[in-house]
Design an enzyme around this catalytic site. Structure first.
Site, PDB file in Angstrom:
ATOM      1  CE  LYS A  79     -27.546 -12.368  13.249  1.00  0.00           C
ATOM      2  NZ  LYS A  79     -27.451 -12.744  14.678  1.00  0.00           N
ATOM      3  CG  ASP A  80     -25.199 -10.233   8.888  1.00  0.00           C
ATOM      4  OD1 ASP A  80     -25.322  -9.858  10.069  1.00  0.00           O
ATOM      5  OD2 ASP A  80     -24.610 -11.269   8.540  1.00  0.00           O
ATOM      6  CB  THR A 120     -23.872  -9.595  23.500  1.00  0.00           C
ATOM      7  OG1 THR A 120     -24.557  -9.125  22.331  1.00  0.00           O
ATOM      8  CG2 THR A 120     -24.307  -8.766  24.690  1.00  0.00           C
ATOM      9  NE  ARG A 124     -31.611  -7.673  18.556  1.00  0.00           N
ATOM     10  CZ  ARG A 124     -31.503  -8.891  19.063  1.00  0.00           C
ATOM     11  NH1 ARG A 124     -32.320  -9.295  20.032  1.00  0.00           N
ATOM     12  NH2 ARG A 124     -30.584  -9.730  18.628  1.00  0.00           N
ATOM     13  NE  ARG A 125     -28.157 -11.409  20.000  1.00  0.00           N
ATOM     14  CZ  ARG A 125     -27.410 -12.082  19.119  1.00  0.00           C
ATOM     15  NH1 ARG A 125     -26.099 -11.882  19.078  1.00  0.00           N
ATOM     16  NH2 ARG A 125     -27.976 -12.928  18.276  1.00  0.00           N
ATOM     17  NE  ARG A 142     -16.559  -8.761  15.060  1.00  0.00           N
ATOM     18  CZ  ARG A 142     -15.835  -8.192  14.107  1.00  0.00           C
ATOM     19  NH1 ARG A 142     -15.220  -7.039  14.337  1.00  0.00           N
ATOM     20  NH2 ARG A 142     -15.734  -8.750  12.921  1.00  0.00           N
ATOM     21  CG  ASN A 144     -15.655 -18.819  13.943  1.00  0.00           C
ATOM     22  OD1 ASN A 144     -15.540 -19.181  15.108  1.00  0.00           O
ATOM     23  ND2 ASN A 144     -14.768 -19.152  13.020  1.00  0.00           N
ATOM     24  CB  THR A 147     -13.973 -17.746  17.650  1.00  0.00           C
ATOM     25  OG1 THR A 147     -13.245 -18.267  16.531  1.00  0.00           O
ATOM     26  CG2 THR A 147     -13.087 -16.782  18.425  1.00  0.00           C
ATOM     27  NE  ARG A 148     -19.278 -13.947  18.011  1.00  0.00           N
ATOM     28  CZ  ARG A 148     -20.057 -12.907  17.764  1.00  0.00           C
ATOM     29  NH1 ARG A 148     -21.107 -12.683  18.534  1.00  0.00           N
ATOM     30  NH2 ARG A 148     -19.805 -12.081  16.769  1.00  0.00           N
ATOM     31  CB  CYS A 237     -25.567  -1.748  14.198  1.00  0.00           C
ATOM     32  SG  CYS A 237     -23.918  -1.061  14.065  1.00  0.00           S
TER      33      CYS A 237
END
Length: 285
Positions: A79-80, A120, A124-125, A142, A144, A147-148, A237
């Site tokens: 997806k990246d 988020t 899209r989300r 933002r 990893n 972290t989230r 994006c």
């Protein structure tokens, strides 16, 4: 065979995925050495992704290492990947895909209030989640996965949205949280979510043939179709775009979401370009 240099980002998830590919290649009797690269997106953990490079942010710098010969292959989250790779590069390896679904994560036992803050940065989300939680507030997040999750524990958000594939690959401890899964034919994932792509030089036939050996046929079909659909829509994006395909033998169902419009087609895999073009026409009206 020569030693293979595998370029990867240094994040926990990137290293897990890189080591999955390393193990798969070593089972084919190849020697693999990891080369960790810190990209602009890794160094800047504050700015929204769409402001510092968008789709491809974590890819382009690593691609240059392959083209220069400093690395032989690179492992990317599908997806990246931008829908156009740098000239001379190809995705030759697509191992078995993981769960494509998104999930909403909340503190265990805590119901979401009407004006909940959901973390988020994905257009899209946000667009899809508004169909479920129209009165929620959506704020960029933002960092990893760990972290989230910590930001959620600390009360900076009432909920966050993450890809199930990343949580599974990290074997994340989710005992403090409730998880609500979004089914992919309703809450359309990002194109190639849950899929890993292994990139190399097109001209390196030895590596291309080796990567084919670790590929999964159905996952490779999904990868091809979803990237083709993405290339037709040519969205960046900042736009709410999702693509999901389901492979069943020779048949395939393709669903795409773009700026609030959703369309699906079912047909033969060999006709995927025709099906994708029909979806594009329906979405664009």
């Amino acid at each position: 065979m020569r030693k293979i240099i595998l370029a990867t980002r240094g994040s926990k998830l990137a290293l897990v995925q890189a080591n999955m590919i390393k193990t798969a290649l070593e089972e084919k009797c190849a020697a693999v050495e990891l080369l960790q690269i810190s990209t602009k997106g890794d160094k800047d953990q504050m700015s929204p992704i769409n402001q510092i490079g968008g789709r491809g942010l974590f890819v382009k710098e690593i691609e240059k290492y392959i083209l220069s010969g400093q690395a032989d292959i690179a492992v990317h989250s599908g997806k990246d990947l931008p829908y156009q790779l740098l000239d001379g590069l190809t995705i030759a390896g697509v191992p078995k895909a993981a769960d494509p679904r998104d999930c909403l994560i909340t503190i265990k036992g805590k119901n979401l209030k009407e004006n909940a803050v959901i973390g988020t940065g994905s257009a899209r989300r946000i667009a899809e989640c508004k169909q479920v939680y129209p009165n929620a507030k959506y704020e960029s997040i933002r960092g990893n996965v760990d972290t989230r999750l910590k930001k959620l524990r600390d009360g900076l958000y009432d909920a966050i949205i993450l890809a199930k594939a990343g949580l599974d690959r990290l074997d994340a401890n989710l005992s403090d949280f409730d998880i609500m899964m979004f089914e992919p034919d309703e809450f359309i994932p990002s194109a190639c979510q849950g899929i890993i792509g292994v990139e190399c030089r097109e001209s390196d036939s030895e590596i291309v043939n080796l990567l084919h050996l670790i590929s999964d046929e159905n996952s490779a079909k999904r990868f091809t179709v979803e990237r083709y659909m993405l290339s037709l829509l040519q969205a960046d994006c900042t736009m709410p775009i999702g693509v999901y395909s389901q492979v069943n033998g020779d048949e395939i169902k393709i669903t795409a979401l773009f700026s609030g419009n959703k369309a699906s087609k079912i047909g033969l895999y060999v006709d995927y370009q025709k099906l994708c073009n029909a979806i594009k026409e329906e979405i664009y009206g």
